[in-house]
Write a protein that holds these residues in place. Structure first.
Motif, mmCIF file in Angstrom:
data_model
loop_
_atom_site.group_PDB
_atom_site.id
_atom_site.type_symbol
_atom_site.label_atom_id
_atom_site.label_comp_id
_atom_site.label_asym_id
_atom_site.label_seq_id
_atom_site.Cartn_x
_atom_site.Cartn_y
_atom_site.Cartn_z
ATOM 1 N N VAL A 108 0.679 -1.209 0.212
ATOM 2 C CA VAL A 108 0.170 0.026 0.097
ATOM 3 C C VAL A 108 0.882 1.368 0.076
ATOM 4 N N GLU A 109 0.089 2.512 -0.130
ATOM 5 C CA GLU A 109 0.892 3.495 -0.327
ATOM 6 C C GLU A 109 1.496 3.949 1.308
ATOM 7 N N SER A 110 0.416 3.749 1.943
ATOM 8 C CA SER A 110 0.295 4.771 3.610
ATOM 9 C C SER A 110 -0.218 4.198 4.343
ATOM 10 N N VAL A 111 -0.138 4.419 5.523
ATOM 11 C CA VAL A 111 -0.459 3.973 6.577
ATOM 12 C C VAL A 111 -2.351 4.339 6.276
ATOM 13 N N SER A 112 -2.919 5.217 5.959
ATOM 14 C CA SER A 112 -4.383 5.325 5.989
ATOM 15 C C SER A 112 -5.040 4.406 5.130
ATOM 16 N N ASP A 113 -3.834 4.438 3.801
ATOM 17 C CA ASP A 113 -4.646 2.899 3.196
ATOM 18 C C ASP A 113 -4.730 1.394 3.680
ATOM 19 N N LEU A 114 -3.988 1.702 3.985
ATOM 20 C CA LEU A 114 -3.873 0.247 5.502
ATOM 21 C C LEU A 114 -4.593 0.195 6.333
ATOM 22 N N TRP A 115 -4.872 1.038 6.957
ATOM 23 C CA TRP A 115 -6.303 1.138 7.540
ATOM 24 C C TRP A 115 -7.008 0.840 7.300
ATOM 25 N N ALA A 116 -7.347 1.562 5.962
ATOM 26 C CA ALA A 116 -8.619 1.131 5.371
ATOM 27 C C ALA A 116 -9.160 0.093 4.526
ATOM 28 N N MET A 117 -7.793 -1.326 3.843
ATOM 29 C CA MET A 117 -7.758 -2.474 4.190
ATOM 30 C C MET A 117 -7.887 -2.851 5.020
ATOM 31 N N GLU A 118 -7.915 -2.716 6.306
ATOM 32 C CA GLU A 118 -8.570 -3.935 7.473
ATOM 33 C C GLU A 118 -9.473 -3.718 7.412
ATOM 34 N N ARG A 119 -9.974 -2.046 7.185
ATOM 35 C CA ARG A 119 -11.991 -2.014 7.691
ATOM 36 C C ARG A 119 -12.926 -2.372 6.477
ATOM 37 N N SER A 120 -12.434 -2.890 5.574
ATOM 38 C CA SER A 120 -12.473 -4.028 4.048
ATOM 39 C C SER A 120 -13.086 -5.354 5.221
ATOM 40 N N ASN A 121 -12.041 -5.696 5.711
ATOM 41 C CA ASN A 121 -12.134 -6.823 7.085
ATOM 42 C C ASN A 121 -12.402 -7.992 5.838
ATOM 43 N N THR A 122 -11.351 -8.039 4.620
ATOM 44 C CA THR A 122 -11.637 -8.502 3.577
ATOM 45 C C THR A 122 -9.954 -10.105 3.305
ATOM 46 N N TYR A 123 -9.391 -8.990 3.629
ATOM 47 C CA TYR A 123 -7.706 -9.897 3.826
ATOM 48 C C TYR A 123 -7.025 -9.707 4.995
ATOM 49 N N ARG A 124 -6.314 -10.812 4.910
ATOM 50 C CA ARG A 124 -5.715 -11.682 6.073
ATOM 51 C C ARG A 124 -4.059 -11.743 5.266
ATOM 52 N N GLY A 125 -3.793 -11.407 4.686
ATOM 53 C CA GLY A 125 -2.256 -11.243 4.863
ATOM 54 C C GLY A 125 -1.083 -10.451 5.010
ATOM 55 N N GLN A 126 -0.331 -10.348 4.945
ATOM 56 C CA GLN A 126 1.127 -9.570 5.480
ATOM 57 C C GLN A 126 0.459 -7.548 4.620
ATOM 58 N N TYR A 127 1.065 -7.086 4.642
ATOM 59 C CA TYR A 127 1.173 -5.497 4.650
ATOM 60 C C TYR A 127 2.689 -4.934 4.219
ATOM 61 N N PHE A 128 2.720 -4.186 3.531
ATOM 62 C CA PHE A 128 4.259 -3.376 3.417
ATOM 63 C C PHE A 128 3.874 -1.841 3.232
ATOM 64 N N VAL A 129 4.416 -0.990 3.566
ATOM 65 C CA VAL A 129 3.964 1.061 3.854
ATOM 66 C C VAL A 129 4.919 1.173 2.355
ATOM 67 N N LEU A 130 4.763 1.465 1.519
ATOM 68 C CA LEU A 130 6.202 2.209 0.135
ATOM 69 C C LEU A 130 6.157 3.342 1.060
ATOM 70 N N GLY A 131 4.852 4.427 1.817
ATOM 71 C CA GLY A 131 5.336 5.791 1.673
ATOM 72 C C GLY A 131 5.402 6.934 1.224
ATOM 73 N N GLY A 132 4.920 6.875 -0.078
ATOM 74 C CA GLY A 132 4.333 7.318 -0.764
ATOM 75 C C GLY A 132 4.341 6.788 -2.775
ATOM 76 N N ASN A 133 4.341 7.587 -3.567
ATOM 77 C CA ASN A 133 4.192 7.062 -4.652
ATOM 78 C C ASN A 133 5.163 7.808 -5.603
ATOM 79 N N LEU A 134 5.976 7.424 -6.622
ATOM 80 C CA LEU A 134 6.869 8.042 -7.627
ATOM 81 C C LEU A 134 5.994 9.779 -7.953
ATOM 82 N N SER A 135 6.460 10.315 -7.968
ATOM 83 C CA SER A 135 6.130 11.421 -9.202
ATOM 84 C C SER A 135 6.999 12.614 -9.324
ATOM 85 N N ALA A 136 7.158 12.652 -10.836
ATOM 86 C CA ALA A 136 8.223 13.272 -11.740
ATOM 87 C C ALA A 136 7.524 14.907 -11.320
ATOM 88 N N MET A 137 6.510 14.871 -11.094
ATOM 89 C CA MET A 137 6.035 16.378 -10.826
ATOM 90 C C MET A 137 6.323 17.119 -9.080
#
Length: 198
Positions: A84-113
């Motif tokens: 996932v991109e951020s901790v808020s995205d991880l928390w959003a995935m957990e709220r869905s109560n669908t995924y039961r695996g491991q996570y990794f937070v990238l800390g953002g997206n690549l952005s040339a701009m």
């Protein structure tokens, strides 16, 4: 309201996501009028969080331990990794109560701009993690934006030698949408119908 202390409180509250100057003033007034019942517990909670909350050394989630409760949970699937991109995205995935695996937070997206390159992301720890753990599948749960798709393809190239199956969230996440703003049903559908990244 002309007090420097009150102005400072309003200014700091106005910086919070979803609040502006008007909302900051209302929140400050509410806290000042209810010091004992609202302000004192809030100060205590913020102070405690400041002292105890830290970044998980394994997945970059936030927790009161160096290894977060999700990474310590023995019931979670150790062979599936959701990126996932951020901790808020991880928390959003957990709220869905669908995924039961491991996570990794990238800390953002690549952005040339915005001048965000690979060195600004948690890319090296991710590569090290997939090299040392036998993940059967890695799932990209990144924002459906140009930067999100660019990041997915860049990271895919670097982790594909170590992970057999790499997939991404399917339809249900609108183009230009961010995970933190989606409802639980949309997230659940998107995760269930994820697709393989070529």
């Amino acid at each position: 309201m002309n007090s420097d202390e009150i102005q400072r409180l309003i200014q700091l509250l106005s910086r919070l996501p979803g609040l502006g100057p008007r909302s900051g003033r209302r929140a400050a007034l509410h806290l000042l009028q209810k010091k004992e019942s609202h302000m004192a517990p809030l100060i205590e909670a913020i102070s405690h969080a400041y002292r105890t909350i830290q970044t998980c050394q394994k997945c970059f989630n936030l927790d009161s331990h160096t290894t977060c409760s999700l990474c310590r949970d023995p019931k979670r699937d150790p062979h599936t990794l959701c990126i996932v991109e951020s901790v808020s995205d991880l928390w959003a995935m957990e709220r869905s109560n669908t995924y039961r695996g491991q996570y990794f937070v990238l800390g953002g997206n690549l952005s040339a701009m915005l001048g965000v390159g690979p060195d600004q992301l948690n890319l090296q720890p991710l590569i090290e993690r997939v090299q040392t753990t036998q993940f059967i599948e890695a799932i990209f749960a990144l924002s459906a934006t140009l930067d999100g798709q660019t990041t997915m393809h860049y990271v895919h190239e670097r982790i594909s030698p170590y992970v057999e199956n790499i997939s991404s969230l399917a339809h249900g996440v609108p183009v230009g949408g961010e995970l933190d703003y989606l409802d639980d049903g949309t997230l659940s559908t998107a995760l269930t119908h994820r697709y393989k990244v070529a």
